[in-house]
Design an enzyme around this catalytic site. Structure first.
Site, PDB file in Angstrom:
ATOM      1  CE1 TYR A   1      56.101  29.878 -16.032  1.00 57.02           C
ATOM      2  CE2 TYR A   1      55.420  29.647 -13.740  1.00 57.02           C
ATOM      3  CZ  TYR A   1      56.409  29.638 -14.709  1.00 57.02           C
ATOM      4  OH  TYR A   1      57.711  29.364 -14.352  1.00 57.02           O
TER       5      TYR A   1
ATOM      6  CG  PHE B   1      66.701   2.687 -16.516  1.00 56.09           C
ATOM      7  CD1 PHE B   1      66.696   1.727 -17.515  1.00 56.09           C
ATOM      8  CD2 PHE B   1      66.610   4.019 -16.873  1.00 56.09           C
ATOM      9  CE1 PHE B   1      66.593   2.101 -18.851  1.00 56.09           C
ATOM     10  CE2 PHE B   1      66.497   4.393 -18.207  1.00 56.09           C
ATOM     11  CZ  PHE B   1      66.490   3.429 -19.195  1.00 56.09           C
ATOM     12  CG  ASP B   2      70.436   3.717 -19.030  1.00 50.53           C
ATOM     13  OD1 ASP B   2      69.300   4.037 -18.630  1.00 50.53           O
ATOM     14  OD2 ASP B   2      70.745   3.746 -20.230  1.00 50.53           O
TER      15      ASP B   2
ATOM     16  CG  ASP C   1      62.628   3.480 -12.153  1.00 46.54           C
ATOM     17  OD1 ASP C   1      61.722   3.980 -12.840  1.00 46.54           O
ATOM     18  OD2 ASP C   1      63.801   3.358 -12.553  1.00 46.54           O
TER      19      ASP C   1
ATOM     20  CB  ALA D   1      59.291   3.495 -16.346  1.00 47.08           C
TER      21      ALA D   1
ATOM     22  CE  LYS E   1      60.960   4.504 -20.794  1.00 42.77           C
ATOM     23  NZ  LYS E   1      61.594   4.580 -19.515  1.00 42.77           N
TER      24      LYS E   1
ATOM     25  CG  HIS F   1      74.409   3.842 -23.515  1.00 43.73           C
ATOM     26  ND1 HIS F   1      74.769   4.303 -22.266  1.00 43.73           N
ATOM     27  CD2 HIS F   1      73.064   4.004 -23.596  1.00 43.73           C
ATOM     28  CE1 HIS F   1      73.676   4.705 -21.626  1.00 43.73           C
ATOM     29  NE2 HIS F   1      72.638   4.539 -22.409  1.00 43.73           N
TER      30      HIS F   1
HETATM   31  C1  LIG Z   1      63.012   5.113 -19.156  1.00 47.95           C
HETATM   32  C2  LIG Z   1      63.283   4.826 -17.762  1.00 47.95           C
HETATM   33  C3  LIG Z   1      63.757   5.824 -16.896  1.00 47.95           C
HETATM   34  C4  LIG Z   1      64.101   7.220 -17.364  1.00 47.95           C
HETATM   35  O1  LIG Z   1      63.038   7.831 -17.956  1.00 47.95           O
HETATM   36  P1  LIG Z   1      63.179   8.855 -19.191  1.00 47.95           P
HETATM   37  O2  LIG Z   1      61.773   9.267 -19.407  1.00 47.95           O
HETATM   38  O3  LIG Z   1      63.755   8.092 -20.330  1.00 47.95           O
HETATM   39  O4  LIG Z   1      64.062   9.956 -18.765  1.00 47.95           O
HETATM   40  C5  LIG Z   1      63.951   5.479 -15.575  1.00 47.95           C
HETATM   41  N1  LIG Z   1      63.720   4.236 -15.141  1.00 47.95           N
HETATM   42  C6  LIG Z   1      63.284   3.253 -15.948  1.00 47.95           C
HETATM   43  C7  LIG Z   1      63.035   1.892 -15.408  1.00 47.95           C
HETATM   44  C8  LIG Z   1      63.060   3.514 -17.288  1.00 47.95           C
HETATM   45  O5  LIG Z   1      62.667   2.533 -18.091  1.00 47.95           O
END
Ligand SMILES: *Cc1c(COP(=O)(O)O)cnc(C)c1O
Length: 461
Positions: free
Chosen positions: A75, A127-128, A218, A220, A261, A452
């Site tokens: 844990y 990002f959304d 950010d 990813a 990603k 969406h």
């Molecule tokens: C996918 C993504 C996120 C969110 O990540 P999740 O793993 O889908 O929750 C945030 N910012 C960017 C640029 C992304 O491509």
């Protein structure tokens, strides 16, 4: 010579396969109808080639699968957490790592700790999920992307860059009190998968430092961004990707990561920072929302796959293949006369719906209409990145027409071959040839946030 031939060939062998198949035309029509014309709501098993997202859809390596067997499911203090922490320190140089179940989990934790009602968060085409989390905290995202990014055909090396003048104007207008941080998304997903230059990130860091405003990466797709820097930025061509990653991270106070990603795992994410203060302010929300600080909503085995995937994601042979593979589809479509956002992004090819379906108004969601037809014609699933995704203005309740009305064909990592992409190109061309007969869509069901994902539609009469 061998190296010249090698270039963007797949730098792997395939030792496990998963059959795919095309449902009949009749079945595709039924599946689409049952999904309210929203391809998001179609079952995966009824999709032939799935280009909905590159998120969590990559193929893990034998080393990553082996890592799953080494999961330490303690844990608190799992061995795999320390492996992840070591990988993040080694590649990105951030001292503190808080695992989270995925990128938006990291955003939720970070934003809860840092954003208060009335704040603004500037950035480059958020990002959304980022934007949704900011708005959920009653803050507002302000887009400071360079104007050139709005031209889908302008061939520039770094269309993800921030406009420093716009950013400074925001800083002057709101000040440190109302700006908890600035976010730089690299590559910029919603802006077409376009990279941000190291020079731009350094200038953002310098400017923000002067105003005392922290900067968040950010990240990813930080590895894909590093590859673009290596290939396109002056003086960077001989720097190893890992060093570019270090230089990138050095511009930031903190980072949120969707490991689904560029860490090539099916689930996972983290927050990383060099600041003890930031780490302390987020860690309790991490425990509240995600789990104890050494697992963050993940199994030990997931942490291990992530630690290993981070190294695979920055491998230069892999990145050469990856970026070349995506470009292959872009060039193919462009040579067929399709309106492709240019240059190609790192993880996806974007089709310009204002050119593709010029007669469908933006509030009739041309991108959704395209995706519905692409599925009907070929079983291929793409995704709208346009007015539906953009949502409604929180103040006026009106649809926010997207500057770029796009469909994204997102390429999962190490999953599809070049032949699959040939099929996709033919499928897009088929829809192109029938574009005059395509009608727009009207919403019949609309959820209040991230609409969406689950909205439903009917064809406009
Ligand atoms: C996918 C993504 C996120 C969110 O990540 P999740 O793993 O889908 O929750 C945030 N910012 C960017 C640029 C992304 O491509």
């Amino acid at each position: 010579m061998g190296e010249e031939i090698f270039r963007d060939m797949e730098p792997f062998r395939i030792k496990m396969v998963e059959p795919i198949h095309l449902p009949s035309r009749e079945d595709r029509e039924r599946f689409l109808e049952e999904a309210g014309l929203n391809v998001f709501l179609i079952r995966g098993e009824n999709i032939l080639i799935d280009l909905l997202t590159d998120s969590g859809t990559g193929a893990m390596s034998d080393r990553q699968w082996a890592g799953l067997m080494m999961g330490d499911e303690t844990y608190a203090g799992s061995r795999n957490f320390y492996n992840l922490e070591a990988a993040v320190r080694d590649i990105l140089g951030f001292e503190y790592v808080l695992p989270c179940h995925q990128g938006r989990g990291a955003e939720n934790v970070l934003h809860t700790a840092l954003i208060k009602a009335g704040d603004v968060v500037p950035g480059n085409t958020h990002f959304d999920t980022t934007k949704a989390h900011i708005e959920h905290k009653k803050g507002r995202a302000i887009d400071c992307t360079i104007d050139e990014a709005a031209d889908p055909y302008l061939d520039l090396p770094f269309k993800g860059n921030l406009d420093l003048k716009k950013l400074e104007d925001v800083y002057k207008q709101y000040g440190r009190e109302k700006i908890p941080f600035t976010v730089v998304t690299a590559t910029c997903n919603s802006g077409g998968g376009q990279p941000v230059s190291l020079e731009n990130m350094r200038k953002v860091a310098e400017l923000s430092g002067r105003y005392g405003i922290p900067v968040c990466l950010d990240g990813a797709r930080f590895a894909e961004n590093c590859y673009f820097i290596k290939k396109r930025e002056k003086g960077m061509e001989n720097m190893p990707i890992k060093d570019i990653a270090r230089e990138t991270a050095a511009c930031f106070d903190m980072m949120t990561m969707s490991s689904k990603k560029d860490a090539i795992v099916n689930i996972g994410g983290f927050i990383a920072t060099g600041s003890r203060e930031i780490y302390d302010s987020v860690k309790n929300f991490g425990i509240l929302f995600e789990g104890f600080v050494t697992y963050g909503g993940l199994a030990g085995r997931d942490l291990e796959a992530m630690a290993r995937g981070l190294y695979e994601g920055i491998d230069e042979d892999y990145l050469t293949y990856r970026i070349g593979h995506v470009r292959y589809l872009g060039e193919k479509l462009r040579n067929m006369g399709m309106p492709v956002l240019w240059p190609p992004g790192g993880h996806a090819i974007y089709l310009d719906m204002k050119e593709f379906l010029p007669n469908i108004p933006q509030d009739q969601f041309p991108g959704m209409a395209f995706c519905a037809h692409l599925y009907l014609e070929s079983g291929v699933r793409g995704v709208e990145i346009g007015t539906l995704l953009n949502g409604r203005d929180p103040d006026t309740g009106m649809n926010r027409p997207a500057k770029l009305e796009l469909v994204r064909l997102t390429i999962p990592r190490r999953v599809y071959t070049h032949r699959h992409l040939d099929y996709v190109a033919k499928a897009v061309k088929k829809v192109w040839d029938m574009r005059d007969s395509i009608r727009g869509l009207e919403l019949t069901e609309e959820p209040p946030v991230l609409r969406h994902f689950t909205a439903r539609f009917k064809w406009v009469e």
